[in-house]
Scaffold this motif. Structure first.
Motif, short mmCIF file in Angstrom:
data_model
loop_
_atom_site.label_atom_id
_atom_site.label_comp_id
_atom_site.label_asym_id
_atom_site.label_seq_id
_atom_site.Cartn_x
_atom_site.Cartn_y
_atom_site.Cartn_z
N ASP A 1 97.95 93.88 37.70
CA ASP A 1 96.82 93.26 37.01
C ASP A 1 97.20 92.05 36.18
OD1 ASP A 1 95.05 95.01 38.14
OD2 ASP A 1 95.09 96.41 36.47
N ALA A 2 98.44 91.54 36.31
CA ALA A 2 98.76 90.27 35.68
C ALA A 2 97.90 89.20 36.34
CB ALA A 2 100.25 89.95 35.85
N SER A 3 97.36 88.30 35.54
CA SER A 3 96.45 87.28 36.04
C SER A 3 97.15 85.93 36.05
CB SER A 3 95.20 87.22 35.16
OG SER A 3 94.35 86.19 35.55
N LEU A 4 97.15 85.27 37.22
CA LEU A 4 97.78 83.97 37.35
C LEU A 4 96.75 82.97 37.87
CD1 LEU A 4 101.14 85.02 39.04
CD2 LEU A 4 100.82 84.32 36.67
N PRO A 5 96.40 81.94 37.10
CA PRO A 5 95.42 80.96 37.56
C PRO A 5 95.99 80.11 38.69
CG PRO A 5 96.37 80.27 35.47
CD PRO A 5 96.89 81.65 35.74
N LEU A 6 95.17 79.85 39.71
CA LEU A 6 95.55 78.98 40.82
C LEU A 6 94.88 77.62 40.71
CD1 LEU A 6 95.26 81.51 43.80
CD2 LEU A 6 97.26 81.01 42.37
N ALA B 1 89.69 79.92 40.18
CA ALA B 1 90.48 80.73 41.12
C ALA B 1 91.63 81.41 40.40
CB ALA B 1 91.03 79.86 42.25
N VAL B 2 91.84 82.69 40.69
CA VAL B 2 92.87 83.45 40.00
C VAL B 2 93.52 84.46 40.95
CG1 VAL B 2 91.23 85.20 39.19
CG2 VAL B 2 93.35 84.82 37.92
N LEU C 1 85.19 95.20 40.72
CA LEU C 1 86.11 95.22 39.59
C LEU C 1 87.02 94.00 39.59
CD1 LEU C 1 87.07 99.01 39.52
CD2 LEU C 1 85.65 97.78 37.88
N ALA C 2 87.50 93.61 40.76
CA ALA C 2 88.37 92.44 40.84
C ALA C 2 87.61 91.18 40.46
CB ALA C 2 88.95 92.31 42.25
N ALA C 3 86.38 91.05 40.94
CA ALA C 3 85.57 89.88 40.59
C ALA C 3 85.34 89.83 39.09
CB ALA C 3 84.24 89.92 41.34
N ALA C 4 85.03 90.97 38.48
CA ALA C 4 84.81 91.01 37.04
C ALA C 4 86.08 90.64 36.28
CB ALA C 4 84.32 92.40 36.63
N ALA C 5 87.23 91.11 36.76
CA ALA C 5 88.50 90.79 36.11
C ALA C 5 88.79 89.30 36.16
CB ALA C 5 89.64 91.56 36.77
N ALA C 6 88.23 88.62 37.17
CA ALA C 6 88.43 87.17 37.32
C ALA C 6 87.32 86.37 36.63
CB ALA C 6 88.49 86.80 38.79
N GLY C 7 86.39 87.08 35.99
CA GLY C 7 85.32 86.40 35.26
C GLY C 7 84.00 86.31 35.99
N TYR C 8 83.85 87.02 37.11
CA TYR C 8 82.62 86.98 37.89
C TYR C 8 81.95 88.36 37.83
CZ TYR C 8 84.70 82.68 39.64
OH TYR C 8 85.28 81.43 39.73
N GLU C 9 81.16 88.59 36.81
CA GLU C 9 80.47 89.86 36.63
C GLU C 9 79.32 90.01 37.62
OE1 GLU C 9 81.28 92.24 34.60
OE2 GLU C 9 82.71 91.29 33.22
N GLY C 10 79.06 91.27 38.00
CA GLY C 10 77.90 91.58 38.81
C GLY C 10 78.03 91.27 40.29
N VAL D 1 95.41 90.62 44.79
CA VAL D 1 94.02 90.21 45.03
C VAL D 1 93.85 88.78 44.54
CG1 VAL D 1 91.59 90.68 44.58
CG2 VAL D 1 93.22 92.59 44.70
N VAL D 2 93.24 87.95 45.37
CA VAL D 2 92.90 86.58 44.97
C VAL D 2 91.38 86.48 44.91
CG1 VAL D 2 93.10 84.12 45.50
CG2 VAL D 2 94.97 85.67 46.09
N VAL D 3 90.89 85.90 43.82
CA VAL D 3 89.45 85.70 43.64
C VAL D 3 89.21 84.22 43.38
CG1 VAL D 3 87.40 86.33 42.31
CG2 VAL D 3 89.26 88.01 42.61
N TRP D 4 88.25 83.64 44.11
CA TRP D 4 87.90 82.25 43.81
C TRP D 4 86.39 82.05 43.92
CZ3 TRP D 4 90.47 83.74 48.20
CH2 TRP D 4 89.97 83.35 49.45
#
Length: 217
Positions: free
Chosen positions: A14-19, A23-24, A106-115, A179-182
């Protein structure tokens, strides 16, 4: 710059690295659910087997794919599109497993995209040598919804670029459970995967499974 992630551990999960802005990379975010996800994939493939699509240019893709959810991504000489029916079976795609939808939200929410509530999941199977050329996901009508991409099995090098195909790409080393979320300003950015190297020490041997969640309606 390359993000070198050669040791997914409990401490690193769950370490978060910005791309890029929007995008994270969520390192190890799916590790706890990996066994369940792989089991679900096996059940899905029994209903909708992997297949190699033909690109609009007439080339056979090296990556094998299948889908689950309300809509599935299909391709042919006429182009890419979403369809509710598996063209090989004539049946609807299998439903999105509960664990899939929960992890994606959950992954989307962790990246700042709720709902985020996905209604489509593209399942890619990579074997040694398989790759995915630079492309962008632009077929979804709601550009505000993110993409959530889950890596399982053998490590791979993900390429994350910019809004133009000619923009500089960042190579990102992905491991089992990453997990990558963008979304947002990065939602239409180009991305791809370098040819998979032979790696037999993963949960899936020398194969890699990628789950890509989208809101396609």
């Amino acid at each position: 710059m390359t993000f070198d992630l050669f040791a997914n551990t409990k401490e690193a999960a769950d370490a978060s690295l910005p791309l890029a802005p929007g995008a994270v990379l969520l390192r190890g975010h799916a590790l706890a659910d990996a066994a369940q996800l792989v089991g679900d994939v096996e059940q899905l493939v029994a209903q909708a087997p992997f297949r190699h699509l033909v690109t609009p240019g007439g080339f056979r893709m090296s990556v094998a794919i299948t889908n689950c959810g309300e809509l599935g991504c299909v391709s042919g000489r006429s182009g890419y599109r979403y369809d509710r029916i598996d063209p090989e079976s004539g049946l609807p795609w299998p439903p999105l497993p509960t664990a899939f939808g929960r992890l994606a939200a959950l992954a989307a929410a962790a990246a700042g995209y709720e709902g985020f509530v996905p209604d489509a999941c593209l399942i890619n199977r990579y074997e040694p040598g398989a790759k995915l050329s630079l492309h962008r996901d632009a077929g979804e009508p709601d550009g505000k919804q993110p993409i959530v991409s889950v890596s399982l099995g053998a490590p791979a090098t993900f390429l994350f670029g910019g809004a133009k195909r000619t923009d500089k790409v960042t190579p990102v080393a992905l491991l089992h459970g990453d997990v990558v979320v963008w979304g947002g300003p990065a939602r239409r950015h180009f991305h791809g995967v370098l040819p998979l190297k032979r790696e037999a020490r993963s949960l899936l041997g020398d194969r890699r499974i990628n789950l890509t969640f989208r809101k396609a309606t």
